[in-house]
Design an enzyme around this catalytic site. Structure first.
Site, PDB file in Angstrom:
ATOM      1  N   TYR A   1      -1.585  12.894  -0.448  1.00  0.00           N
ATOM      2  CA  TYR A   1      -1.409  13.923  -1.479  1.00  0.00           C
ATOM      3  C   TYR A   1      -2.687  14.729  -1.704  1.00  0.00           C
ATOM      4  O   TYR A   1      -2.650  15.843  -2.204  1.00  0.00           O
ATOM      5  CB  TYR A   1      -0.951  13.311  -2.812  1.00  0.00           C
ATOM      6  CG  TYR A   1       0.464  12.745  -2.783  1.00  0.00           C
ATOM      7  CD1 TYR A   1       1.243  12.805  -1.635  1.00  0.00           C
ATOM      8  CD2 TYR A   1       1.014  12.150  -3.904  1.00  0.00           C
ATOM      9  CE1 TYR A   1       2.522  12.282  -1.601  1.00  0.00           C
ATOM     10  CE2 TYR A   1       2.303  11.623  -3.882  1.00  0.00           C
ATOM     11  CZ  TYR A   1       3.043  11.693  -2.728  1.00  0.00           C
ATOM     12  OH  TYR A   1       4.313  11.170  -2.697  1.00  0.00           O
TER      13      TYR A   1
ATOM     14  N   ASP B   1       8.892  -0.124   4.456  1.00  0.00           N
ATOM     15  CA  ASP B   1      10.352  -0.063   4.593  1.00  0.00           C
ATOM     16  C   ASP B   1      10.984  -1.391   4.186  1.00  0.00           C
ATOM     17  O   ASP B   1      11.991  -1.434   3.477  1.00  0.00           O
ATOM     18  CB  ASP B   1      10.766   0.353   6.021  1.00  0.00           C
ATOM     19  CG  ASP B   1       9.957  -0.342   7.118  1.00  0.00           C
ATOM     20  OD1 ASP B   1       8.907  -0.938   6.802  1.00  0.00           O
ATOM     21  OD2 ASP B   1      10.376  -0.308   8.284  1.00  0.00           O
TER      22      ASP B   1
ATOM     23  N   ASP C   1       9.358   4.630  -8.457  1.00  0.00           N
ATOM     24  CA  ASP C   1      10.622   5.201  -8.945  1.00  0.00           C
ATOM     25  C   ASP C   1      11.782   4.249  -8.674  1.00  0.00           C
ATOM     26  O   ASP C   1      12.660   4.053  -9.508  1.00  0.00           O
ATOM     27  CB  ASP C   1      10.906   6.564  -8.301  1.00  0.00           C
ATOM     28  CG  ASP C   1      10.366   7.703  -9.150  1.00  0.00           C
ATOM     29  OD1 ASP C   1       9.478   7.425  -9.991  1.00  0.00           O
ATOM     30  OD2 ASP C   1      10.825   8.846  -8.993  1.00  0.00           O
TER      31      ASP C   1
END
Ligand code: NAD
Length: 357
Positions: free
Chosen positions: A143, A225, A253
């Protein structure tokens, strides 16, 4: 009596409704545990744009820097959605605030309360007992890496650079190990070391740090994953999960929806000098001004403030117990309402938590 200065940034939408409820609770535990809190309010987000024309005024930043901790409501709303990105409340206030204060770790608990277990999308027998703390690196990685577009003989392309320094990895993992020692004594480090070089460095660094300083803490590694799968298969087996910025963005989230309502989750962003506490949800403009907002996420955020900024562990535990008591007594805001329970407003929830304390 210990005195703490708190910067209060209510922000937009339901922010100005939920923040006063958390302050009520803080004042009450202050009385009980000999702590004194002074509050100074600052503008942020859309409210700051309306008042002074920019989402993060210098005055607010100065206020945050001289405070012992920051309590934030939420920012943003449809009124400001058409402004250029850098002027919008979220991009123009939250990211620069985190950057200016060097808030490198985001801590998000995912606790499934027995009384609300039916609200989860997962089966009750799978989620009941979940008490996970995700620690996400917040100021490095993809980011914040170089971003650009270019062209070669094949055509146009885009690049986002993912870069981590050893000291950044050590800093966040050390925090995770230290926090794990105060809880279940287990850290799950999440990476993609089978593919990414940054992840291989992450894993080497966390293993070396563990060997050197934290042998007493159990350490587990998961590829990201697999972590996404294990999180919904066996959520109760996790204690502290630590990971890099982008993996953490996604996994936090996922971990938050498992608990049933976003109105129940607090969060802390920790840096060098001062830390910021805020609910994990946004400004909920759809219910703003109606007394419908659930203030428990903000109330639980001040419990985190007591724990992580002031090391007042008993006072923090007392708030958490009071929240459980209010839920066990059947009081609910609309977002967590079920048949047979008592519907209450935002400020009634604050009063009930104070009474339960
Ligand atoms: P949101 O979290 O504000 O709302 C999502 C849904 O959850 C809505 O239906 C809302 O009513 C409900 N909800 C959220 N908090 C609640 C609470 N405490 N009690 C009861 N119900 C609650 O997310 P959104 O709708 O995607 O975003 C709304 C605005 O908030 C946008 O402008 C967004 O950019 C901003 N936002 C801000 C932050 C922040 O300040 N940290 C974070 C996320 C979104």
């Amino acid at each position: 009596m210990k005195e703490y200065k708190i910067a209060v940034l209510p922000g937009d939408g339901i922010g100005p409704e939920i923040v006063p409820e958390a302050i009520k609770v803080l004042d009450k535990v202050g009385e009980m545990y000999g702590l004194s809190f002074s509050y100074e309010e600052g503008y942020i987000g859309g409210a700051a744009i309306d008042a002074v024309g920019e989402p993060l005024p210098q005055e607010t930043l100065d206020l945050c820097k001289k405070s012992d901790a920051i309590l934030l409501g939420a920012v943003g709303g449809p009124k400001w959605d058409n402004l250029p990105v850098e002027k919008r409340p979220e991009a123009g206030a939250l990211l620069p605030l985190r950057k200016a204060l060097g808030l490198y770790a985001n801590i998000r608990p995912s606790v499934v309360y027995e009384e609300l277990a039916d609200a989860s999308t997962l089966k009750k027998e799978v989620v009941l007992g979940t008490d996970l703390l995700t620690i996400r690196e917040l100021t490095g990685g993809i980011y914040f890496g170089a971003k650009y577009r270019s062209e070669d003989e094949r055509g146009s392309f885009a690049v986002d650079e993912n870069k981590y320094y050893v000291d950044e990895i050590e800093r966040i993992c050390r925090l995770a190990f230290k926090i794990a020692r105060t809880r279940g004594n287990k850290v799950t480090s999440v990476d993609k070391a089978n593919v990414l070089e940054t992840s291989r460095l992450w894993r080497e660094t966390v293993v070396a740090l563990h060997d050197k300083e934290f042998k007493d803490v159990e350490l587990e590694h998961l590829y990201v994953d697999n972590a996404a799968m294990q999180l919904i298969l066996r959520p109760t087996s996790f204690d502290v999960m630590v990971t890099e910025n982008m993996f953490g963005d996604i996994l936090t989230d996922q971990a938050s929806v498992m608990t049933g309502s976003i109105g129940m989750l607090g969060s802390a962003s920790i840096g060098g000098e001062v830390a910021l506490y805020e609910p994990a949800h946004g400004s909920a403009p759809d219910i703003a001004g109606q007394g419908k907002a659930n203030p428990l996420a903000t109330i639980l955020s001040v419990a985190m403030m007591l724990k992580y900024s002031f090391e007042e562990l008993k006072a923090a535990a007392r708030i958490e117990a009071a929240v459980k008591k209010v839920l066990a007594s059947g009081y609910r805001t609309p977002d967590i309402m079920e048949e047979g329970k008592t519907l209450v407003s935002t400020s009634e929830v604050g009063d009930l938590v104070v009474k339960a304390l």
